[in-house]
Write an enzyme that holds these catalytic residues in place. Structure first.
Site, PDB file in Angstrom:
ATOM      1  N   THR A 161     -49.167 -36.173 -62.369  1.00 45.91           N
ATOM      2  CA  THR A 161     -48.683 -35.395 -61.541  1.00 45.91           C
ATOM      3  C   THR A 161     -48.372 -34.115 -61.755  1.00 45.91           C
ATOM      4  O   THR A 161     -48.120 -32.806 -60.707  1.00 45.91           O
ATOM      5  CB  THR A 161     -48.219 -35.391 -61.431  1.00 45.91           C
ATOM      6  OG1 THR A 161     -46.619 -36.009 -61.931  1.00 45.91           O
ATOM      7  CG2 THR A 161     -48.138 -37.591 -60.648  1.00 45.91           C
ATOM      8  N   THR A 168     -49.301 -40.161 -66.222  1.00 42.90           N
ATOM      9  CA  THR A 168     -48.808 -41.093 -66.366  1.00 42.90           C
ATOM     10  C   THR A 168     -49.106 -42.458 -65.433  1.00 42.90           C
ATOM     11  O   THR A 168     -48.452 -43.151 -66.762  1.00 42.90           O
ATOM     12  CB  THR A 168     -48.108 -40.702 -65.273  1.00 42.90           C
ATOM     13  OG1 THR A 168     -47.050 -39.744 -66.127  1.00 42.90           O
ATOM     14  CG2 THR A 168     -46.606 -42.005 -65.586  1.00 42.90           C
TER      15      THR A 168
END
Ligand SMILES: NC(=O)C[C@H](N)C(=O)O
Length: 374
Positions: free
Chosen positions: A130, A53
């Site tokens: 993540t 991200t």
């Protein structure tokens, strides 16, 4: 080799101004220099981009989902405050993937990237999605002895295009952490949301929040207003078994054995476990509570010819060996407790054990080590 000559303490609230004090660490001649006095030698930091991200763009500044990986590591570095007074950097794009796509090939690239950089740099920063970050950090901590060189992983929860994107600050902090003398000897770290955590223990606990990584054993320190505060002296998890990944130097990937994860629930089926066991080399089960499985499943697991690790659905807590089923007479015991490891980390640990051709007895020893060597 780590830079012995320079200790960096950041003191200025205004990161853009980059007013860092540089303390010479040589004997008594402790000098304080302003950033405009050119230091002889800054720490050398290698930055490896892998995607996530942090390297993503969304449809608009209010979108925090449905985005795609679109930024290179160079573009990420262009968005952070000036670091020229902190360290010298070199960067490399290893891959550019959402971390759900990280498989053995990408994992191996990261392993190689880190291994190569260890020889020439004082610190390493890796940008990473993540979702599977804790798997990569666990793998790297398990396979690489980084000595004094900190290996700092960093990601973000919001794409680069969103209002209050967290990526640039997280990346800036990760670089400061990697360059900081206090980070030496701490192994694999994670820098996210102003927290410094242990890569061995960290787990993504919240799928959306900026404070997504937070586990009991995880936090080692805090980053506030350009100051780095560690709570403890340099420490690495002493329960971590180090594997020597024997892969030929010219190999493009590694080939770890197949270990599948099954998620237990009410009415969990022993037949499912047995069917899965036919197509893999090991199984990890996310058990209910601290190792609870229906009696029929326990009995079936003991009859299998492959190792079965009992992990847990609960994020916190551990599976004690006392909750494992009793051994069958005349059959090698093939069931192990994961201790504090969650299913995905247990999977990696079992894969590494199987890759090394460890016997069931040796696998038992490694997993018991997770408790602290009991
Ligand atoms: N926050 C993130 O980085 C999530 C993203 N899907 C990834 O893991 O690549």
């Amino acid at each position: 080799m780590p830079n012995e000559n320079m200790e960096i303490n950041t003191i200025c609230a205004d990161a853009e101004a980059s007013q860092f004090t540089l303390h010479s660490c040589k004997g008594d001649e402790q000098k304080t220099l302003k950033e405009n006095v050119k230091p002889n030698k800054l720490p050398k930091i290698k930055i490896l981009g892998t995607g996530g991200t942090i390297a993503s763009k969304g449809a608009s500044s209010s979108h925090t989902a449905g985005y795609h990986v679109d930024l290179t590591i160079q573009e990420l570095l262009e968005a952070i405050p000036n670091i020229s007074g902190i360290c010298d950097i070199e960067y490399e794009q290893l891959c550019n993937l959402d971390s759900k796509e990280i498989g053995q090939e990408a994992l191996y690239k990261i392993y190689r990237g880190v291994s190569d950089a260890l020889q020439r740099f004082d610190g390493i920063v890796i940008t990473h999605g993540t979702d599977t970050l804790s798997e990569t950090t666990f793998f790297i901590e398990s396979c690489i002895d980084s000595g004094e060189v900190p290996i700092v992983f960093v990601g973000s929860m919001r794409p680069s295009t969103s209002v209050s994107a967290d990526g640039p600050m997280n990346l800036y902090q990760a670089i400061c952490i990697a360059a900081n003398k206090q980070s030496r000897g701490r192994g694999v770290l994670v820098s996210l949301n102003d927290q410094i955590s242990a890569g061995y223990y960290i787990t993504k606990k919240n799928a959306n929040s900026l404070d997504s990584f937070n586990v009991r054993q995880g936090y080692l320190g805090n980053f506030v207003n350009n100051e780095i505060h560690y709570y403890y002296p340099p420490v690495k998890p002493f329960v971590c078994h180090k594997f020597k990944l024997k892969v030929p130097a010219d190999a493009k990937t590694m080939s770890l054995p197949n270990v599948y994860i099954l998620y237990a629930h009410q009415s969990f089926s022993a037949d499912l476990v047995e069917a899965v066991s036919k197509s893999c080399d090991g199984i990890v089960i996310a058990t209910m509570g601290a190792g609870s499985l229906p009696d029929e499943v326990n009995a079936r697991c003991l009859t299998l010819d492959i190792p079965v690790v009992y992990s847990k659905r609960s994020v916190d807590g551990m599976v004690p060996t006392a909750n494992l089923p009793t051994a069958l007479p005349n059959k090698n015991y093939n069931v192990f407790a994961s201790g504090y490891l969650n299913p995905e980390k247990s999977r990696i640990l079992l894969q590494l054990c199987l890759y090394e051709n460890y016997s069931l007895e040796q696998i038992g020893e490694i997993f018991r080590g997770v408790y602290g060597g009991q």
